[in-house]
Design an enzyme around this catalytic site. Structure first.
Site, PDB file in Angstrom:
ATOM      1  N   LYS A  72       0.798  -1.234   0.000  1.00 18.23           N
ATOM      2  CA  LYS A  72       0.000   0.000   0.000  1.00 18.23           C
ATOM      3  C   LYS A  72       0.828   1.280   0.000  1.00 18.23           C
ATOM      4  CE  LYS A  72      -4.326  -1.691   1.823  1.00 18.23           C
ATOM      5  NZ  LYS A  72      -5.443  -1.469   2.740  1.00 18.23           N
ATOM      6  N   GLY A 134      -2.386   2.240  12.686  1.00 17.13           N
ATOM      7  CA  GLY A 134      -1.922   1.395  11.591  1.00 17.13           C
ATOM      8  C   GLY A 134      -2.615   1.770  10.289  1.00 17.13           C
ATOM      9  N   ASP A 159       4.003   1.673  19.862  1.00 12.02           N
ATOM     10  CA  ASP A 159       4.844   2.736  19.319  1.00 12.02           C
ATOM     11  C   ASP A 159       5.229   2.621  17.848  1.00 12.02           C
ATOM     12  OD1 ASP A 159       4.855   4.541  21.265  1.00 12.02           O
ATOM     13  OD2 ASP A 159       6.647   3.807  22.277  1.00 12.02           O
TER      14      ASP A 159
END
Ligand code: NDP
Length: 287
Positions: A72, A134, A159
């Site tokens: 992506k 995400g 993180d």
């Protein structure tokens, strides 16, 4: 089976793995229903082979493709033009090929906004609490800010994506009317205060996804309130522990299944100019 001729156009999915994807069935069915002469295939392509795959598809005149993990981000760099949402997130899930000119779009966030709307919930001008930073969470964040959600508190759960999230949040505050703030997930009182005056709480993480169905991102269910709409990006299972407990607390809930359907519908529209017949697709593949 489908009657493929020398005129049939190519649509496809690139990523790895791809065999689990519902996209080929969804798009082929939609093309059949509308009598559109395209066929949609899935190709297992690792990230480092994306440039070669793109060169091939461009040369062969494919009309467009979807990209799933892990392609992506790199696909955005391979495109000639990039939509505003893809430019901000640095990711795309859809390429449209107009005579060799490739434009990158991201339709996951579009799918989310439509899924929420079809659930009868209006979040425009309202406040959102978003868990995770995400891929899915970022797509939601960017589209919600572009579409007019007034305020979004993003809670970075771990993180890994913090630096990237900081950059995206800065861009959204600069370019949209939405007030976006990035928080650390570790302080439960900040989270509680955010949820208390939010219209919608979104789980954008994979916590609670099969096979780990006993897990939930919200362990303190006293944070739920009856005016809260709770949305989970997860579609397997359809009812996560988060959604089950939110429902028990009187919240309205929505799952990731229709987000998946509507991201497909948005990509389909970009390639074909036609509305996907979503009721038929829902019945056949999403029930
Ligand atoms: P990413 O790997 O990009 O992001 C996963 C997110 O979940 C990150 O924020 C990650 O935090 C967090 N996370 C993962 N495991 C844990 C854990 N044990 N504890 C806390 N946080 C955790 O994945 P995607 O965004 O692509 O996918 C996330 C979910 O969304 C999946 O369930 C996927 O199936 C679903 N999805 C649904 C779509 C739909 O259309 N409905 C579309 C795309 C995805 P960190 O980065 O710190 O690890």
């Amino acid at each position: 089976s489908k009657h493929i001729t020398g005129h049939t156009g190519l649509l496809c999915l690139l990523g790895s793995p791809v065999t689990h994807s519902v996209s080929p069935e969804m798009h082929n069915e939609a093309c059949d229903q509308l009598g559109l002469d395209y066929t949609y295939l899935a190709f297992d392509v690792p990230e480092d082979k994306m440039p070669e795959a793109v060169q091939g598809l461009r040369t062969m005149g494919a009309r467009g493709w979807n990209i799933t993990m892990p392609g992506k981000n790199i696909m955005c760099k391979l495109a000639d033009k990039v939509s505003p949402a893809s430019e901000i997130s640095g990711a795309c899930n859809t390429i449209v090929n107009d005579n060799g000119v490739l434009t990158a779009y991201t339709t996951d966030g579009v799918g989310f906004m439509r899924a929420v709307k079809e659930d009868g919930v209006d979040i425009i001008g309202k406040k959102m609490t978003l868990l995770g930073a995400g891929g899915a969470a970022t797509a939601i964040l960017v589209q919600a800010a572009l579409d007019g959600v007034a305020e979004i508190n993003v809670f970075n759960v771990r993180d890994n994506f913090f630096a990237r999230a900081e950059e995206i949040v800065a861009k959204l505050n600069e370019r949209t009317e939405c007030k976006v703030t990035l928080h650390d997930f570790s302080d439960p009182e900040v989270l509680r205060a955010s949820i208390a005056d939010s219209a919608i709480l979104v789980n954008g993480t994979s916590v609670g996804m099969a096979p780990n169905v006993d897990r939930t991102i919200i362990t303190d269910t006293s944070m739920f309130h009856k005016d809260l709409f709770v949305f989970d990006v997860i579609y397997n299972p359809q009812e996560t522990r988060l959604l089950r407990e939110a429902k028990e607390a009187g919240c309205k809930t929505g799952n990731g299944m229709y987000m998946l359907l509507y991201q497909g519908a948005a990509s389909f529209k970009l390639w074909t100019g036609e509305e996907m017949p979503v009721e038929i697709i829902k019945e056949k593949y999403f029930s």
